[in-house]
Motif scaffolding. Structure first.
Motif, PDB file in Angstrom:
ATOM      1  N   VAL A 313      -0.196  20.752  42.343  1.00  0.00           N
ATOM      2  CA  VAL A 313       0.897  22.245  42.143  1.00  0.00           C
ATOM      3  C   VAL A 313       1.560  21.463  40.641  1.00  0.00           C
ATOM      4  CG1 VAL A 313       2.531  23.528  43.397  1.00  0.00           C
ATOM      5  CG2 VAL A 313       0.919  22.743  44.787  1.00  0.00           C
ATOM      6  N   ILE A 314       1.558  22.687  39.636  1.00  0.00           N
ATOM      7  CA  ILE A 314       2.259  22.511  38.321  1.00  0.00           C
ATOM      8  C   ILE A 314       3.072  23.446  38.553  1.00  0.00           C
ATOM      9  CG2 ILE A 314       1.607  21.760  36.849  1.00  0.00           C
ATOM     10  CD1 ILE A 314      -0.613  21.072  37.165  1.00  0.00           C
ATOM     11  N   SER A 315       3.778  23.045  38.729  1.00  0.00           N
ATOM     12  CA  SER A 315       5.528  24.571  38.323  1.00  0.00           C
ATOM     13  C   SER A 315       5.717  24.168  36.824  1.00  0.00           C
ATOM     14  CB  SER A 315       6.359  24.382  39.065  1.00  0.00           C
ATOM     15  OG  SER A 315       5.799  24.018  40.780  1.00  0.00           O
ATOM     16  N   SER A 316       5.680  25.293  36.313  1.00  0.00           N
ATOM     17  CA  SER A 316       6.483  25.578  34.471  1.00  0.00           C
ATOM     18  C   SER A 316       7.708  25.987  35.173  1.00  0.00           C
ATOM     19  CB  SER A 316       6.507  26.784  34.510  1.00  0.00           C
ATOM     20  OG  SER A 316       6.783  26.659  32.826  1.00  0.00           O
ATOM     21  N   LYS A 317       8.800  24.735  34.724  1.00  0.00           N
ATOM     22  CA  LYS A 317       9.973  24.624  33.986  1.00  0.00           C
ATOM     23  C   LYS A 317      10.746  25.462  32.852  1.00  0.00           C
ATOM     24  CE  LYS A 317      11.663  20.790  34.781  1.00  0.00           C
ATOM     25  NZ  LYS A 317      12.284  19.130  34.744  1.00  0.00           N
ATOM     26  N   GLN A 318       9.561  26.373  32.026  1.00  0.00           N
ATOM     27  CA  GLN A 318       9.925  27.051  30.418  1.00  0.00           C
ATOM     28  C   GLN A 318       9.771  28.104  30.944  1.00  0.00           C
ATOM     29  OE1 GLN A 318       8.086  24.421  27.746  1.00  0.00           O
ATOM     30  NE2 GLN A 318       9.632  23.365  27.350  1.00  0.00           N
ATOM     31  N   VAL A 319       9.250  28.848  31.587  1.00  0.00           N
ATOM     32  CA  VAL A 319       9.096  30.323  31.931  1.00  0.00           C
ATOM     33  C   VAL A 319       9.193  30.674  33.081  1.00  0.00           C
ATOM     34  CG1 VAL A 319       7.130  32.197  32.725  1.00  0.00           C
ATOM     35  CG2 VAL A 319       7.070  29.495  31.471  1.00  0.00           C
ATOM     36  N   LYS A 320      10.853  31.795  32.369  1.00  0.00           N
ATOM     37  CA  LYS A 320      11.370  32.660  34.096  1.00  0.00           C
ATOM     38  C   LYS A 320      10.440  32.549  34.876  1.00  0.00           C
ATOM     39  CE  LYS A 320      14.652  36.776  34.282  1.00  0.00           C
ATOM     40  NZ  LYS A 320      15.297  37.351  34.130  1.00  0.00           N
ATOM     41  N   GLY A 321      11.513  32.033  36.244  1.00  0.00           N
ATOM     42  CA  GLY A 321      11.067  32.031  37.506  1.00  0.00           C
ATOM     43  C   GLY A 321       9.506  31.349  37.868  1.00  0.00           C
ATOM     44  N   GLY A 322       9.463  29.757  36.969  1.00  0.00           N
ATOM     45  CA  GLY A 322       8.677  28.560  37.598  1.00  0.00           C
ATOM     46  C   GLY A 322       7.425  29.850  37.740  1.00  0.00           C
ATOM     47  N   PRO A 323       6.624  29.837  36.760  1.00  0.00           N
ATOM     48  CA  PRO A 323       5.575  29.889  38.068  1.00  0.00           C
ATOM     49  C   PRO A 323       4.674  28.476  37.832  1.00  0.00           C
ATOM     50  CG  PRO A 323       5.368  30.563  35.566  1.00  0.00           C
ATOM     51  CD  PRO A 323       6.640  30.483  35.992  1.00  0.00           C
ATOM     52  N   GLU A 324       3.281  28.576  38.800  1.00  0.00           N
ATOM     53  CA  GLU A 324       3.022  27.787  39.724  1.00  0.00           C
ATOM     54  C   GLU A 324       1.657  27.666  39.654  1.00  0.00           C
ATOM     55  OE1 GLU A 324       5.319  26.551  43.041  1.00  0.00           O
ATOM     56  OE2 GLU A 324       3.648  27.191  43.046  1.00  0.00           O
ATOM     57  N   TYR A 325       0.680  26.994  39.402  1.00  0.00           N
ATOM     58  CA  TYR A 325      -0.391  26.821  39.367  1.00  0.00           C
ATOM     59  C   TYR A 325      -0.973  25.606  40.406  1.00  0.00           C
ATOM     60  CZ  TYR A 325      -5.536  25.682  37.920  1.00  0.00           C
ATOM     61  OH  TYR A 325      -6.711  25.672  38.837  1.00  0.00           O
ATOM     62  N   SER A 326      -1.542  26.252  41.491  1.00  0.00           N
ATOM     63  CA  SER A 326      -2.248  24.505  42.781  1.00  0.00           C
ATOM     64  C   SER A 326      -3.999  25.355  42.530  1.00  0.00           C
ATOM     65  CB  SER A 326      -1.495  25.828  44.115  1.00  0.00           C
ATOM     66  OG  SER A 326      -2.771  26.706  44.353  1.00  0.00           O
ATOM     67  N   VAL A 327      -4.111  24.232  43.031  1.00  0.00           N
ATOM     68  CA  VAL A 327      -5.795  23.201  43.367  1.00  0.00           C
ATOM     69  C   VAL A 327      -5.656  23.223  44.382  1.00  0.00           C
ATOM     70  CG1 VAL A 327      -5.939  21.799  42.028  1.00  0.00           C
ATOM     71  CG2 VAL A 327      -8.197  22.943  42.105  1.00  0.00           C
ATOM     72  N   GLN A 328      -6.484  24.090  45.860  1.00  0.00           N
ATOM     73  CA  GLN A 328      -6.617  22.642  47.324  1.00  0.00           C
ATOM     74  C   GLN A 328      -7.880  22.558  46.776  1.00  0.00           C
ATOM     75  OE1 GLN A 328      -4.129  23.584  49.156  1.00  0.00           O
ATOM     76  NE2 GLN A 328      -5.373  23.676  51.140  1.00  0.00           N
ATOM     77  N   ILE A 329      -8.168  20.759  47.240  1.00  0.00           N
ATOM     78  CA  ILE A 329      -9.276  20.716  46.992  1.00  0.00           C
ATOM     79  C   ILE A 329     -10.498  20.190  48.598  1.00  0.00           C
ATOM     80  CG2 ILE A 329     -11.055  18.312  46.743  1.00  0.00           C
ATOM     81  CD1 ILE A 329      -9.448  18.071  44.450  1.00  0.00           C
ATOM     82  N   ARG A 330     -11.394  20.605  49.051  1.00  0.00           N
ATOM     83  CA  ARG A 330     -12.028  20.374  50.029  1.00  0.00           C
ATOM     84  C   ARG A 330     -13.612  19.514  50.445  1.00  0.00           C
ATOM     85  NH1 ARG A 330     -15.148  25.454  49.760  1.00  0.00           N
ATOM     86  NH2 ARG A 330     -13.412  27.099  48.570  1.00  0.00           N
ATOM     87  N   GLU A 331     -14.564  19.755  51.624  1.00  0.00           N
ATOM     88  CA  GLU A 331     -15.501  19.238  50.851  1.00  0.00           C
ATOM     89  C   GLU A 331     -16.107  18.158  49.991  1.00  0.00           C
ATOM     90  OE1 GLU A 331     -18.883  22.296  51.098  1.00  0.00           O
ATOM     91  OE2 GLU A 331     -16.886  23.935  51.389  1.00  0.00           O
ATOM     92  N   TRP A 332     -15.006  17.123  49.946  1.00  0.00           N
ATOM     93  CA  TRP A 332     -15.185  16.026  49.122  1.00  0.00           C
ATOM     94  C   TRP A 332     -16.140  15.069  49.259  1.00  0.00           C
ATOM     95  CZ3 TRP A 332     -12.877  14.307  44.932  1.00  0.00           C
ATOM     96  CH2 TRP A 332     -13.119  12.456  43.993  1.00  0.00           C
ATOM     97  N   LYS A 333     -16.329  14.866  47.885  1.00  0.00           N
ATOM     98  CA  LYS A 333     -18.283  13.590  48.704  1.00  0.00           C
ATOM     99  C   LYS A 333     -18.206  13.334  47.201  1.00  0.00           C
ATOM    100  CE  LYS A 333     -20.933  16.940  51.168  1.00  0.00           C
ATOM    101  NZ  LYS A 333     -22.553  17.984  51.379  1.00  0.00           N
ATOM    102  N   SER A 334     -18.619  11.417  47.327  1.00  0.00           N
ATOM    103  CA  SER A 334     -18.435  11.146  46.665  1.00  0.00           C
ATOM    104  C   SER A 334     -20.104   9.696  46.564  1.00  0.00           C
ATOM    105  CB  SER A 334     -17.322  10.067  46.107  1.00  0.00           C
ATOM    106  OG  SER A 334     -17.035   9.335  47.434  1.00  0.00           O
ATOM    107  N   GLY A 335     -20.198   8.502  45.706  1.00  0.00           N
ATOM    108  CA  GLY A 335     -21.684   8.058  46.151  1.00  0.00           C
ATOM    109  C   GLY A 335     -22.904   8.878  45.885  1.00  0.00           C
ATOM    110  N   SER A 336     -23.672   8.526  47.038  1.00  0.00           N
ATOM    111  CA  SER A 336     -24.429   8.873  47.083  1.00  0.00           C
ATOM    112  C   SER A 336     -24.905  10.124  48.385  1.00  0.00           C
ATOM    113  CB  SER A 336     -25.919   8.294  48.356  1.00  0.00           C
ATOM    114  OG  SER A 336     -24.530   6.997  49.587  1.00  0.00           O
TER     115      SER A 336
END
Length: 376
Positions: A313-336
């Motif tokens: 979650v990234i919250s802006s401190k330089q814009v009035k209202g402090g808008p946010e961008y969030s990304v939630q990860i699922r179905e993680w896989k790695s390697g083989s």
């Protein structure tokens, strides 16, 4: 830097200083506005008369040896924004030097200057200008454990030759009437290091696909059946930088995908906290929080042998209202477990090819009736 209201910010309240009020403010609100440190107009040399206040700040830091302090200089709106920003930083640096002279370790102190960007009163009156000319003390935390956990996540991500995940993202925007609106999208990412990536993103106003085979980047607007291609040979790290800096089109969760994710995320961080455990999608995570001058970000890292990022979650401190961008990860896989597939673009739908500048407006999260203003 956003400031929380305090007694010293009221036009009607007496600006009376006491050592006790400063300590209490830093303990309870992590913040205190100081007005007793004076400078000559347009200069960064401290005037005589503030020695007692500087002694009090130094004594407070000695009494609380686990505290760090962020010294932020502010000005009124007289002069140009650029000169005010430079002057406010120079003044904060002068105060830091005075505290070091009083026996405070420089490593416990950091400085910043925001000029006229964070007023707490109007600049139309002399009283308002006086309130805006201030030094802000912000108590900060430097958590070695938070940094250690973030570095472990970064090292783990960089070591994966193949990874994939699905994600849900939310971009919060602030309208001219101060209404917060969230724009949601979902997608997938498949990465083959060092130079292959395939992403998709679908939302109410966007349906896109990006493929990179180590030489050519293809961006496809699936909803408009148009695509563009850019020759940008190199690694995925190079591609991420090119997309962000040259074309203004960052990949989803781009900082997390880079081999130097830790350096990218930690650049400019002055406060770090380990908030303990949290649970994301049923996975127990370490919850970490970090602060910069322009943004705050919080990240949840999976515990155990695979410390992948579960939520950012990234919250802006330089814009009035402090808008946010969030990304939630699922179905993680790695390697083989990852099926890399083909990263070459096959134009099976007969999409029309366009110049990247003609397609950029059709690849963003915002619908056409959203107009980005200068101040919001």
């Amino acid at each position: 830097m956003a400031s929380s209201p305090s007694w010293s910010q009221s036009m009607d309240a007496p600006r009376q200083y006491s050592k006790e009020s400063m300590q209490q403010a830093l303990q309870t609100r992590d913040h205190y506005d100081v007005y007793g440190l004076r400078f000559d107009s347009g200069k960064s040399t401290l005037r005589h008369g503030g020695e007692t206040l500087l002694d009090d700040i130094a004594t407070t830091l000695k009494n609380f040896p686990d505290w760090g302090l962020r010294i932020v200089g502010h000005t009124d709106a007289s002069g140009s924004p650029e000169s005010n920003r430079d002057l406010s930083l120079q003044r904060a640096t002068a105060i830091k030097a005075a505290l070091v002279d009083r026996g405070i370790e420089a490593s416990r102190l950091s400085e910043a200057g925001v000029g006229e960007d964070s007023p707490i009163a109007g600049n139309e009156t002399s009283g308002g200008k006086a309130l805006n000319r201030r030094v802000e003390l912000v108590r900060v935390t430097d958590s070695p454990e938070a940094k250690k956990l973030l570095k472990a996540m970064s090292d783990y991500m960089a070591a994966q030759t193949a990874l994939s995940f699905a994600y849900d993202a939310n971009l919060q925007v602030i309208t001219n009437s101060d209404q917060k609106l969230g724009l949601a999208s979902s997608g997938t990412v498949t990465l083959g290091r060092p130079d292959k990536v395939h992403t998709t993103r679908s939302g109410g106003f966007v349906d896109t696909e990006a493929l990179f085979d180590g030489k050519t980047l293809t961006l496809l607007g699936k909803d408009v059946n148009k695509y563009t291609q850019v020759e940008t040979p190199g690694t995925v790290d190079h591609l991420i930088d090119e997309l962000k800096d040259k074309f203004g089109l960052p990949l989803p969760a781009a900082d997390l995908l880079m081999t130097n994710a830790y350096d990218a995320l930690m650049e400019g961080v002055y406060d770090s906290k380990d908030l303990g455990s949290g649970v994301i999608n049923g996975t127990e995570c370490d919850s970490l929080a970090f602060r910069k001058d322009d943004v705050d970000f919080q990240i949840w890292v999976a515990q155990g042998a695979q410390p992948y990022p579960c939520r950012l979650v990234i919250s802006s401190k330089q814009v009035k209202g402090g808008p946010e961008y969030s990304v939630q990860i699922r179905e993680w896989k790695s390697g083989s477990d990852v099926k890399l597939g083909d990263f070459t673009f096959n134009n099976t739908t007969g999409a029309e090819k366009l110049d990247i500048n003609d397609l950029k407006g059709k690849l963003g999260d915002l619908p056409e009736n959203f107009v980005v203003g200068e101040a919001k």
